[in-house]
Design an enzyme around this catalytic site. Structure first.
Site, mmCIF file in Angstrom:
data_model
loop_
_atom_site.group_PDB
_atom_site.id
_atom_site.type_symbol
_atom_site.label_atom_id
_atom_site.label_comp_id
_atom_site.label_asym_id
_atom_site.label_seq_id
_atom_site.Cartn_x
_atom_site.Cartn_y
_atom_site.Cartn_z
ATOM 1 N N GLU A 36 1.937 -22.392 15.563
ATOM 2 C CA GLU A 36 0.710 -22.786 14.743
ATOM 3 C C GLU A 36 -0.700 -22.231 14.989
ATOM 4 O O GLU A 36 -1.024 -21.835 16.060
ATOM 5 C CB GLU A 36 0.718 -24.325 14.790
ATOM 6 C CG GLU A 36 1.869 -25.125 14.380
ATOM 7 C CD GLU A 36 1.836 -26.495 14.598
ATOM 8 O OE1 GLU A 36 0.629 -26.808 14.943
ATOM 9 O OE2 GLU A 36 2.763 -27.150 14.284
ATOM 10 N N LYS A 193 7.412 12.666 -8.325
ATOM 11 C CA LYS A 193 8.552 12.331 -7.627
ATOM 12 C C LYS A 193 9.345 11.363 -8.100
ATOM 13 O O LYS A 193 9.132 10.341 -8.912
ATOM 14 C CB LYS A 193 8.181 11.933 -6.106
ATOM 15 C CG LYS A 193 7.424 10.661 -6.101
ATOM 16 C CD LYS A 193 6.784 10.277 -4.729
ATOM 17 C CE LYS A 193 6.099 8.881 -4.542
ATOM 18 N NZ LYS A 193 4.791 8.854 -5.254
#
Length: 314
Positions: A36, A193
């Protein structure tokens, strides 16, 4: 005006303060043993214009929670305005539904930042410009192209006429053209690509003449570095004299620095300090950080003084 730094990039936050002639506001931001996050603002911020500097880089979720909880603490402490300064906005690559039953995480994170109390967002080189529209609050998206422009001119000096700017894909042409224009309208090339899967790509072709040219690949994010090294290799095979890269956000995950170092085609990688360099990255001789502290400091100063920020976009 007060500046508060999260734990993601303390070095950049201190550099911003140095340029503004101020110091970071006192705050304790820590994580309990169960994970936390706890935040305590340790000085008065009532009625103040507060800037929270936090990149949501790795560990992305921890750094995001630090940002959200810090904003909540400031809101409950009656800060007049809270600006979330995100040198690197994580989750930006999840900006659309890429397939059925998938989230648009960038929009969710934008909602969380707004709900947690942010009145304004300041960031650098969003992966997609339309992410600004995910926020329902004023959002300034700065560009690091000026900083790269200065450094490239220093590196190539009298040889700037032999530079060609390369976009790593069709989607990055606008970004690459902005750098090419600043460098005395240098020629532009594009890497065509085919992406086979997440984090994987196969370079297919080079669009444009790169023979006997110093190629500078310009993009916003480098993650694993595999695509970047493949592009550099393809450019060298097409006769390029050298290949360097300018990437705004050096995520550099999965030992990317080792791939960059092992690449014979890639001679130099410039990244900004939007993400704090890990020890391995900082020690890699091929990787150099270009600071955006001055850019962010000037934007913060103008926002605090209610001055125009738009001229910083040029």
């Amino acid at each position: 005006m007060k500046l508060i730094a999260g734990n993601s990039n303390r070095r950049l936050s201190e550099a911003i303060c140095e340029r503004l002639g101020t110091s970071l506001a006192k705050a304790e931001i820590k994580t309990f043993k169960d994970g936390e996050v706890f935040v305590e603002i340790q000085e008065n911020v009532r009625g103040e214009d507060v800037f929270v500097i936090q990149s949501t880089s790795q560990p992305a979720n921890d750094n995001l929670m630090e940002l959200l909880i810090t904003q909540d603490a400031l809101s409950r402490a009656s800060a007049s305005r809270i600006t979330a300064v995100l040198p690197y906005f994580g989750y930006a690559r999840q900006d659309r539904k890429a397939g059925p039953r998938t989230p648009i995480s960038a929009k969710l994170v934008a909602n969380l930042i707004t709900t947690a109390g942010a009145d304004r967002v300041l960031t650098v080189d969003l992966h997609a410009g339309q992410i600004q529209g995910f926020f329902d609050i004023p959002t300034d998206n700065l560009y690091a192209v000026k900083e790269f422009d200065r450094r490239i001119r220093e590196i190539y000096n009298g040889d700037i006429e032999q530079v060609t700017v390369v976009s790593p894909d069709v989607g990055g042409v606008v970004r690459a053209r902005a750098l090419a224009k600043r460098l005395k309208d240098r020629p532009l090339a594009i890497v065509d690509k085919r992406r086979e899967g997440p984090g994987l790509s196969e370079v297919m072709n080079i669009i444009g003449d790169v023979k006997d040219r110093h190629c500078v690949i310009f993009d916003d994010i480098v993650d694993s570095g595999g695509t970047l090294c493949n592009a550099a290799e393809a450019l060298m095979q097409k006769g390029a004299k050298s290949v360097a890269a300018c990437i705004t956000h050096g995520v550099l995950s999965d030992h990317a620095e080792k791939r960059i170092m092992a690449s014979e085609a890639m001679t130099r990688l410039l990244v900004t300090d939007s993400i704090e360099a890990r020890p391995g990255v900082a020690e890699c001789p091929k990787i150099e950080q270009v600071s955006i502290a001055t850019l962010l400091a000037e934007a913060i100063r103008r926002i605090a003084n209610e001055e125009s920020v738009s001229s910083l976009f040029d």
